[in-house]
Write a protein that holds these residues in place. Structure first.
Motif, PDB file in Angstrom:
ATOM      1  N   LEU A 121       0.969  -1.257   0.061  1.00 52.04           N
ATOM      2  CA  LEU A 121       0.012  -0.098   0.031  1.00 52.04           C
ATOM      3  C   LEU A 121       0.825   1.275  -0.207  1.00 52.04           C
ATOM      4  O   LEU A 121       2.114   1.374   0.354  1.00 52.04           O
ATOM      5  CB  LEU A 121      -0.777   0.107   1.262  1.00 52.04           C
ATOM      6  CG  LEU A 121      -1.644  -1.031   1.525  1.00 52.04           C
ATOM      7  CD1 LEU A 121      -2.426  -1.122   2.821  1.00 52.04           C
ATOM      8  CD2 LEU A 121      -2.937  -1.226   0.397  1.00 52.04           C
ATOM      9  N   PRO A 122       0.402   2.259  -0.387  1.00 52.45           N
ATOM     10  CA  PRO A 122       1.253   3.493  -0.326  1.00 52.45           C
ATOM     11  C   PRO A 122       1.355   4.043   0.982  1.00 52.45           C
ATOM     12  O   PRO A 122       0.349   4.262   2.028  1.00 52.45           O
ATOM     13  CB  PRO A 122       0.360   4.741  -1.181  1.00 52.45           C
ATOM     14  CG  PRO A 122      -0.921   4.079  -1.528  1.00 52.45           C
ATOM     15  CD  PRO A 122      -0.817   2.491  -1.090  1.00 52.45           C
ATOM     16  N   PRO A 123       2.415   4.213   1.358  1.00 55.35           N
ATOM     17  CA  PRO A 123       2.780   4.422   3.063  1.00 55.35           C
ATOM     18  C   PRO A 123       2.059   5.739   3.335  1.00 55.35           C
ATOM     19  O   PRO A 123       1.703   5.941   4.630  1.00 55.35           O
ATOM     20  CB  PRO A 123       4.317   4.526   2.976  1.00 55.35           C
ATOM     21  CG  PRO A 123       4.782   3.605   1.795  1.00 55.35           C
ATOM     22  CD  PRO A 123       3.634   3.809   0.866  1.00 55.35           C
ATOM     23  N   ALA A 124       2.405   6.859   2.685  1.00 58.51           N
ATOM     24  CA  ALA A 124       1.882   8.088   3.012  1.00 58.51           C
ATOM     25  C   ALA A 124       0.202   8.066   3.316  1.00 58.51           C
ATOM     26  O   ALA A 124      -0.122   8.662   4.302  1.00 58.51           O
ATOM     27  CB  ALA A 124       2.205   9.109   2.028  1.00 58.51           C
ATOM     28  N   TYR A 125      -0.538   7.198   2.479  1.00 57.08           N
ATOM     29  CA  TYR A 125      -1.777   7.356   2.626  1.00 57.08           C
ATOM     30  C   TYR A 125      -2.362   6.519   3.717  1.00 57.08           C
ATOM     31  O   TYR A 125      -3.335   6.661   4.578  1.00 57.08           O
ATOM     32  CB  TYR A 125      -2.486   6.661   1.367  1.00 57.08           C
ATOM     33  CG  TYR A 125      -4.081   6.892   1.191  1.00 57.08           C
ATOM     34  CD1 TYR A 125      -4.448   8.074   1.344  1.00 57.08           C
ATOM     35  CD2 TYR A 125      -4.768   5.690   1.189  1.00 57.08           C
ATOM     36  CE1 TYR A 125      -6.159   8.114   1.451  1.00 57.08           C
ATOM     37  CE2 TYR A 125      -6.047   5.808   1.208  1.00 57.08           C
ATOM     38  CZ  TYR A 125      -6.904   6.882   1.399  1.00 57.08           C
ATOM     39  OH  TYR A 125      -8.341   6.821   1.499  1.00 57.08           O
ATOM     40  N   LEU A 126      -1.534   5.330   3.944  1.00 57.09           N
ATOM     41  CA  LEU A 126      -1.667   4.492   5.389  1.00 57.09           C
ATOM     42  C   LEU A 126      -1.696   5.263   6.456  1.00 57.09           C
ATOM     43  O   LEU A 126      -2.183   5.034   7.474  1.00 57.09           O
ATOM     44  CB  LEU A 126      -0.994   3.083   5.113  1.00 57.09           C
ATOM     45  CG  LEU A 126      -1.301   2.192   6.206  1.00 57.09           C
ATOM     46  CD1 LEU A 126      -2.598   1.824   6.327  1.00 57.09           C
ATOM     47  CD2 LEU A 126      -0.424   1.059   6.361  1.00 57.09           C
ATOM     48  N   ASN A 127      -0.296   5.864   6.422  1.00 56.23           N
ATOM     49  CA  ASN A 127      -0.282   6.972   7.602  1.00 56.23           C
ATOM     50  C   ASN A 127      -1.330   7.564   7.764  1.00 56.23           C
ATOM     51  O   ASN A 127      -1.735   7.828   9.087  1.00 56.23           O
ATOM     52  CB  ASN A 127       1.081   7.646   7.334  1.00 56.23           C
ATOM     53  CG  ASN A 127       1.582   8.336   8.636  1.00 56.23           C
ATOM     54  OD1 ASN A 127       1.920   7.711   9.465  1.00 56.23           O
ATOM     55  ND2 ASN A 127       1.909   9.671   8.495  1.00 56.23           N
ATOM     56  N   LYS A 128      -1.899   8.480   7.008  1.00 53.40           N
ATOM     57  CA  LYS A 128      -3.141   9.114   7.274  1.00 53.40           C
ATOM     58  C   LYS A 128      -4.142   8.225   8.085  1.00 53.40           C
ATOM     59  O   LYS A 128      -4.714   8.919   9.084  1.00 53.40           O
ATOM     60  CB  LYS A 128      -3.777   9.793   5.979  1.00 53.40           C
ATOM     61  CG  LYS A 128      -2.939  10.893   5.396  1.00 53.40           C
ATOM     62  CD  LYS A 128      -3.326  11.430   4.049  1.00 53.40           C
ATOM     63  CE  LYS A 128      -2.495  12.384   3.539  1.00 53.40           C
ATOM     64  NZ  LYS A 128      -3.113  13.000   2.164  1.00 53.40           N
ATOM     65  N   GLN A 129      -4.475   7.233   7.390  1.00 50.19           N
ATOM     66  CA  GLN A 129      -5.406   6.408   8.306  1.00 50.19           C
ATOM     67  C   GLN A 129      -5.130   5.962   9.566  1.00 50.19           C
ATOM     68  O   GLN A 129      -5.912   6.035  10.555  1.00 50.19           O
ATOM     69  CB  GLN A 129      -5.896   5.068   7.429  1.00 50.19           C
ATOM     70  CG  GLN A 129      -6.042   5.180   5.876  1.00 50.19           C
ATOM     71  CD  GLN A 129      -6.786   6.266   5.552  1.00 50.19           C
ATOM     72  OE1 GLN A 129      -7.881   6.538   6.082  1.00 50.19           O
ATOM     73  NE2 GLN A 129      -6.354   7.055   4.610  1.00 50.19           N
ATOM     74  N   LEU A 130      -3.864   5.821   9.772  1.00 47.60           N
ATOM     75  CA  LEU A 130      -3.287   5.507  11.156  1.00 47.60           C
ATOM     76  C   LEU A 130      -3.297   6.476  12.235  1.00 47.60           C
ATOM     77  O   LEU A 130      -3.426   6.498  12.996  1.00 47.60           O
ATOM     78  CB  LEU A 130      -1.813   4.820  11.074  1.00 47.60           C
ATOM     79  CG  LEU A 130      -1.594   3.635  10.224  1.00 47.60           C
ATOM     80  CD1 LEU A 130      -0.344   3.165  10.157  1.00 47.60           C
ATOM     81  CD2 LEU A 130      -2.325   2.606  11.245  1.00 47.60           C
ATOM     82  N   GLN A 131      -2.999   7.838  11.387  1.00 43.57           N
ATOM     83  CA  GLN A 131      -3.296   9.131  12.305  1.00 43.57           C
ATOM     84  C   GLN A 131      -4.532   9.138  12.947  1.00 43.57           C
ATOM     85  O   GLN A 131      -4.759   9.722  13.794  1.00 43.57           O
ATOM     86  CB  GLN A 131      -2.648  10.079  11.469  1.00 43.57           C
ATOM     87  CG  GLN A 131      -1.093  10.100  11.245  1.00 43.57           C
ATOM     88  CD  GLN A 131      -0.542  10.256  12.586  1.00 43.57           C
ATOM     89  OE1 GLN A 131      -0.852  10.818  13.579  1.00 43.57           O
ATOM     90  NE2 GLN A 131       0.870   9.836  12.845  1.00 43.57           N
ATOM     91  N   ALA A 132      -5.527   8.999  11.902  1.00 42.38           N
ATOM     92  CA  ALA A 132      -7.068   9.082  12.261  1.00 42.38           C
ATOM     93  C   ALA A 132      -7.207   7.940  13.147  1.00 42.38           C
ATOM     94  O   ALA A 132      -8.234   8.414  14.226  1.00 42.38           O
ATOM     95  CB  ALA A 132      -7.978   8.922  11.022  1.00 42.38           C
ATOM     96  N   LEU A 133      -6.760   6.689  13.169  1.00 45.78           N
ATOM     97  CA  LEU A 133      -6.947   5.730  14.302  1.00 45.78           C
ATOM     98  C   LEU A 133      -6.335   6.468  15.735  1.00 45.78           C
ATOM     99  O   LEU A 133      -6.911   5.994  16.691  1.00 45.78           O
ATOM    100  CB  LEU A 133      -6.415   4.380  13.896  1.00 45.78           C
ATOM    101  CG  LEU A 133      -7.131   3.906  12.768  1.00 45.78           C
ATOM    102  CD1 LEU A 133      -6.395   2.392  12.396  1.00 45.78           C
ATOM    103  CD2 LEU A 133      -8.367   3.741  12.833  1.00 45.78           C
ATOM    104  N   ALA A 134      -5.407   7.046  15.497  1.00 48.38           N
ATOM    105  CA  ALA A 134      -4.613   7.405  16.583  1.00 48.38           C
ATOM    106  C   ALA A 134      -5.651   8.517  17.269  1.00 48.38           C
ATOM    107  O   ALA A 134      -5.594   8.558  18.480  1.00 48.38           O
ATOM    108  CB  ALA A 134      -3.310   7.965  16.451  1.00 48.38           C
TER     109      ALA A 134
END
Length: 157
Positions: free
Chosen positions: A35-48
């Protein structure tokens, strides 16, 4: 619903299988499913922000689950990634154009908006009734080797 929900759900399961003591970077989580890391990072930040995962800084930093899978519903993840708004938004087009009637010609609630609202409520109730632990159990029945394979991949790469 966007791809981010699927990605976030899989990331939560992977973090559970990896173990609570280890933080994993967004880049590593993204690499596992290509997966694209930058886009997954956005999802993980939302989960945080929603308290589902915690973000750990430093050289051994990354993300880890903030609470057990039995305390995270599918709705928690959907709301964190997609937001709390209903999927359908009625803009009252029935009152525009040549079909528009005189004031008071329509019921207070649009029949379509009402039907969509009831469907949305049923969908949300179902998502609230299922935890990620329920999903983990089903996933492990379908693919019993997955947890060990995931732990091994993250430990050795």
């Amino acid at each position: 619903m966007g791809d981010g929900v699927e990605w976030a759900l899989h990331s939560c399961l992977n973090l559970a299988w990896i173990g609570s003591g280890r933080a994993v970077t967004a880049a590593r989580l993204a690499a596992y499913h290509e997966l694209p890391p930058a886009y997954l990072n956005k999802q993980l930040q939302a989960l945080a922000r929603a308290g589902i995962v915690t973000s750990v800084s430093g050289p051994k930093g990354g993300f880890r689950l903030a609470r057990g899978l039995d305390r995270i519903t599918l709705m928690d993840v959907v709301a964190a990634v997609e937001g709390p708004d209903e999927a359908f938004r009625c803009t009252e087009i029935r009152q525009q154009g040549p079909g528009a009637g005189a004031p008071g010609a329509y019921a207070a609630e649009c029949a379509i908006a009402g039907a969509m609202g009831r469907a949305d409520l049923a969908w949300r109730r179902e998502l609230m009734a299922q935890t990620l632990d329920d999903v983990r159990e089903r996933a492990e029945l379908q693919a019993p080797a997955a947890p060990e394979r995931i732990r091994h991949w993250f430990a050795n790469v």
